[in-house]
Design a protein around this motif. Sequence first.
Motif: not given
Length: 308
Positions: A41, A48, A73, A78, A169, A181-182, A185, A188-189, A229, A233
């Motif tokens: 990640y 990401m 998140g 993660i 979630s 959401i992008e 994510e 959060s990653m 990933s 995604f």
Amino acid sequence: MSRYRNLALFLVLATLWGSAFVAISAGLSYIPPVLFAALRYDIAGLLMLGYAVYAVDNWLPRGQVEWTQVAVGAVLLIAAYHAFLFVGQQNTTAAAAAILVSLSPVLSTGFARLLVPSDALSPVGIVGIVVGLGGVAVIVQPDPANLLATDAVAKGLVFCAAAAFALGSVLTRRLDASLPIETMEAWSMLGGAVVMHLVSLAIGEPLEPAAWIRPEAIGALAYLSLGASAIGFLIYFDLLERLGAVEINMVSYVAPIVTAVVGWLYLREVVNTETFAGFGLIAIGFLLVKRRAIRREFSHVQSRGSSE
């Protein structure tokens, strides 16, 4: 053409995410589990974030609610999910891990009902959760005389991974931030990677870079970071917008089939009868819990198809 495109992308996503469990098993021979997940990640989060900067205006969280959503998140979706999964998968098959993870949509419904008592589960929904948990019991096969057996503990850790993902979630949805959401994510990653690096240091995982440069280790890390990933995604975001959450959840029940096939071809892992039976019970549990949403989704698809 749009229908065929969506089906093709769905199958690609199931293949990427299903074979990811095999890549995890392959890479664990060379890299310690929590560190392996953190490195994955580090790379995926940066990719990401680059995509979020390109694709959305609001690529940087602002305000307490948005950063809280990112923190939840990072810790649950993660860090906790992948730390439990990677550690557990050291001593269980890739297929068993994929099947246990497929319980997440069922657990998500259970957590959602617990957090909102007024939104109680119907008797059929309760049966669905019990059936799904029964599938876990069939796969784990706990022995009361030896509950700390290596295989049972490993599968228990994978179940904890599924539970962490399900809870994360629900909580991220309940926060209801306006964050794309992008963006959520990506951050959060990156946050989850930091948490896992700290956990890896705290538990004293060995740092042996010489082992990481083995072709198998590099291949597994590259596949998980870039394929499962980053590309996975991107496909997920596209299908989520086109199909909705219910249909995209079905990938959780196609991915284990891919895992079983690839695991047998690449790692010579054999899926036993109990694992297949457990998968069937988990799938039935999902259908019972999500029956209304699935019925609505099929009606929507049929009406959309007739209008075309």
